[in-house]
Design a protein around this motif. Structure first.
Motif, short mmCIF file in Angstrom:
data_model
loop_
_atom_site.label_atom_id
_atom_site.label_comp_id
_atom_site.label_asym_id
_atom_site.label_seq_id
_atom_site.Cartn_x
_atom_site.Cartn_y
_atom_site.Cartn_z
N GLY A 1 0.82 -1.21 0.00
CA GLY A 1 0.00 0.00 0.00
C GLY A 1 0.85 1.26 0.00
O GLY A 1 2.05 1.22 0.27
N ARG A 2 0.23 2.38 -0.29
CA ARG A 2 0.93 3.66 -0.22
C ARG A 2 1.15 4.06 1.24
O ARG A 2 0.43 3.62 2.13
N PRO A 3 2.17 4.89 1.49
CA PRO A 3 2.47 5.27 2.88
C PRO A 3 1.32 6.02 3.53
O PRO A 3 0.64 6.82 2.89
N ALA A 4 1.11 5.73 4.79
CA ALA A 4 0.13 6.46 5.60
C ALA A 4 0.91 7.38 6.54
O ALA A 4 1.73 6.92 7.33
N ALA A 5 0.66 8.68 6.43
CA ALA A 5 1.42 9.65 7.23
C ALA A 5 1.00 9.62 8.69
O ALA A 5 1.79 9.92 9.58
N GLU A 6 -0.27 9.26 8.96
CA GLU A 6 -0.80 9.26 10.32
C GLU A 6 -1.28 7.87 10.70
O GLU A 6 -1.68 7.08 9.84
N LEU A 7 -1.26 7.60 12.00
CA LEU A 7 -1.66 6.28 12.49
C LEU A 7 -3.09 5.94 12.09
O LEU A 7 -3.39 4.79 11.75
N GLN A 8 -3.97 6.93 12.09
CA GLN A 8 -5.37 6.66 11.75
C GLN A 8 -5.55 6.27 10.28
O GLN A 8 -6.61 5.79 9.89
N ASP A 9 -4.51 6.48 9.47
CA ASP A 9 -4.59 6.16 8.05
C ASP A 9 -3.95 4.81 7.72
O ASP A 9 -3.91 4.42 6.55
N TRP A 10 -3.44 4.11 8.72
CA TRP A 10 -2.80 2.82 8.46
C TRP A 10 -3.79 1.84 7.81
O TRP A 10 -3.40 1.03 6.98
N LYS A 11 -5.06 1.92 8.20
CA LYS A 11 -6.06 1.01 7.62
C LYS A 11 -6.19 1.23 6.11
O LYS A 11 -6.43 0.27 5.37
N ASP A 12 -6.05 2.47 5.66
CA ASP A 12 -6.14 2.76 4.22
C ASP A 12 -4.98 2.11 3.47
O ASP A 12 -5.16 1.55 2.39
N SER A 13 -3.79 2.20 4.04
CA SER A 13 -2.63 1.56 3.41
C SER A 13 -2.81 0.05 3.37
O SER A 13 -2.46 -0.61 2.38
N HIS A 14 -3.39 -0.52 4.43
CA HIS A 14 -3.66 -1.96 4.47
C HIS A 14 -4.68 -2.35 3.40
O HIS A 14 -4.53 -3.38 2.72
N ARG A 15 -5.72 -1.55 3.23
CA ARG A 15 -6.72 -1.83 2.19
C ARG A 15 -6.09 -1.79 0.80
O ARG A 15 -6.38 -2.65 -0.05
N GLU A 16 -5.23 -0.82 0.55
CA GLU A 16 -4.55 -0.74 -0.74
C GLU A 16 -3.63 -1.93 -0.96
O GLU A 16 -3.55 -2.47 -2.07
N ALA A 17 -2.94 -2.35 0.10
CA ALA A 17 -2.07 -3.52 -0.02
C ALA A 17 -2.89 -4.76 -0.36
O ALA A 17 -2.46 -5.60 -1.16
N ALA A 18 -4.08 -4.89 0.23
CA ALA A 18 -4.95 -6.04 -0.07
C ALA A 18 -5.40 -6.01 -1.53
O ALA A 18 -5.46 -7.06 -2.19
N GLN A 19 -5.70 -4.84 -2.06
CA GLN A 19 -6.10 -4.73 -3.46
C GLN A 19 -4.93 -5.06 -4.38
O GLN A 19 -5.10 -5.76 -5.39
N ALA A 20 -3.74 -4.58 -4.03
CA ALA A 20 -2.55 -4.90 -4.84
C ALA A 20 -2.25 -6.40 -4.79
O ALA A 20 -1.88 -7.00 -5.80
N LEU A 21 -2.41 -7.02 -3.61
CA LEU A 21 -2.21 -8.46 -3.49
C LEU A 21 -3.20 -9.23 -4.36
O LEU A 21 -2.84 -10.18 -5.05
N SER A 22 -4.47 -8.81 -4.32
CA SER A 22 -5.48 -9.46 -5.15
C SER A 22 -5.13 -9.37 -6.63
O SER A 22 -5.26 -10.34 -7.37
N MET A 23 -4.62 -8.21 -7.04
CA MET A 23 -4.25 -8.04 -8.45
C MET A 23 -3.03 -8.90 -8.79
O MET A 23 -2.96 -9.48 -9.87
N ALA A 24 -2.08 -8.99 -7.88
CA ALA A 24 -0.89 -9.83 -8.12
C ALA A 24 -1.30 -11.28 -8.32
O ALA A 24 -0.76 -11.99 -9.19
N GLN A 25 -2.26 -11.75 -7.52
CA GLN A 25 -2.72 -13.14 -7.65
C GLN A 25 -3.47 -13.34 -8.97
O GLN A 25 -3.30 -14.35 -9.64
#
Length: 323
Positions: free
Chosen positions: A180-204
């Motif tokens: 996922g893209r970097p999250a500048a604030e702790l409250q945005d870590w979930k957004d980075s995790h969601r993006e990582a999940a989408q990138a993982l799905s695309m990789a598969q």
């Protein structure tokens, strides 16, 4: 010993397994019962220290993992999360980018999740990075500290190191990764995790073994927002239907993809496909006949390229055969 020396060896055991050995070497007659007692006590001391270090490590991993779970589930208020991070001694001030790793294939057929976690922790330590890891279901989640909120170079280096280590140890087994893209604030870590999940799905779906960064997904980032909409399937069939239904369409669709990826350059497309330019011209003519596609029209070319992306996203590619 073959050299005429005497050697005492005693294993030190932790959790029922021999973790190493303590030994004393001396000339014949110099090693006595006292030396044997010292070796045995030394082995017991080593086993105790190893068990203590392991217990500390396990407790630290649990604390970090519980903290990540709380961040991702949103079950704890932000101010409490900040205090929690301070208690476990982890700095959440720098931006962090999420990674998600998963073995390809069915559970049980692939290497263990524990082994994947070990490879990840070894790579983190080797690169000297600040990161949190957590096994979750059949995945391992990582949050890696990066320099800024731009392109997460540190996280990309870590992903490349893990990919290389997994490939060297298990050359026949793919390990997919989304970043996922970097999250500048702790409250945005979930957004980075969601993006990582989408990138993982695309990789598969694309059977892409190299780690896939969400920021590099291009148009797929938009298509993910429409996933589940019948309009995607409808648009894809409207543009590519005759080709998709044609027996033996694989070569033609591959040709069309290469042609779009090479921006319509015939020489580069033929080189990419390892075919003669005349063979390419024949295929393009056949595509036009079957699907009524005029690739000289800019709007048509855009629609075709987009439809091909939708097809790849909606229909996972078959697994690659190992050479």
């Amino acid at each position: 010993l073959a050299c005429g020396l005497t050697r005492l060896v005693c294993p030190f055991v932790a959790k029922g397994m021999a973790r190493g050995f303590v030994s004393v070497v001396g000339r014949p007659g110099e090693v006595d019962a006292l030396d044997q007692l010292v070796v045995e006590h030394g082995a017991a001391a080593c086993a105790l220290e190893m068990a203590k270090a392991k217990a500390v490590s396990d407790a630290e991993k649990r604390a970090h993992g519980d903290f990540l779970d709380a961040v991702l589930t949103g079950s704890v208020p932000l101010d409490e999360l900040v205090h929690w991070a301070q208690r476990i001694g982890y700095d959440v001030e720098p931006p962090h980018a999420a990674q998600i790793w998963r073995w390809a294939g069915r559970e049980g057929a692939a290497p263990s999740l524990r082994r994947l976690e070990t490879l990840i922790n070894q790579s983190v330590a080797k690169l000297g990075l600040s990161a949190l890891t957590r096994p979750r279901n059949n995945e391992v989640v990582i949050f890696c500290a990066v320099a800024d909120a731009g392109r997460p170079e540190a996280a990309l280096r870590l992903a490349a190191a893990i990919h290389r280590a997994a490939g060297e140890e298990y050359p026949q087994q793919a390990a997919y990764c989304g970043i996922g893209r970097p999250a500048a604030e702790l409250q945005d870590w979930k957004d980075s995790h969601r993006e990582a999940a989408q990138a993982l799905s695309m990789a598969q779906r694309l059977t892409e073994r190299a780690p896939l960064f969400f920021g590099d997904l291009s148009v797929y980032r938009l298509l993910f927002q429409l996933e589940g909409s019948p309009e995607l399937e409808s648009f894809c069939r409207e543009v590519l239907g005759p080709l998709m239904d044609y027996e033996g369409s694989g070569d033609l669709l591959e040709t069309l993809e290469a042609f779009c990826d090479r921006l319509g350059n015939l020489s580069q497309t033929a080189e990419k496909l390892f075919i003669h330019r005349n063979s390419l011209l024949y295929r393009m003519e056949r595509i036009g006949q079957l699907a009524g596609i005029d690739m000289n029209n800019p709007d048509t070319r855009l629609a075709v390229h987009l439809a091909l992306k939708i097809r790849r996203m909606l229909r996972p590619a078959p697994p690659r055969k190992e050479r």
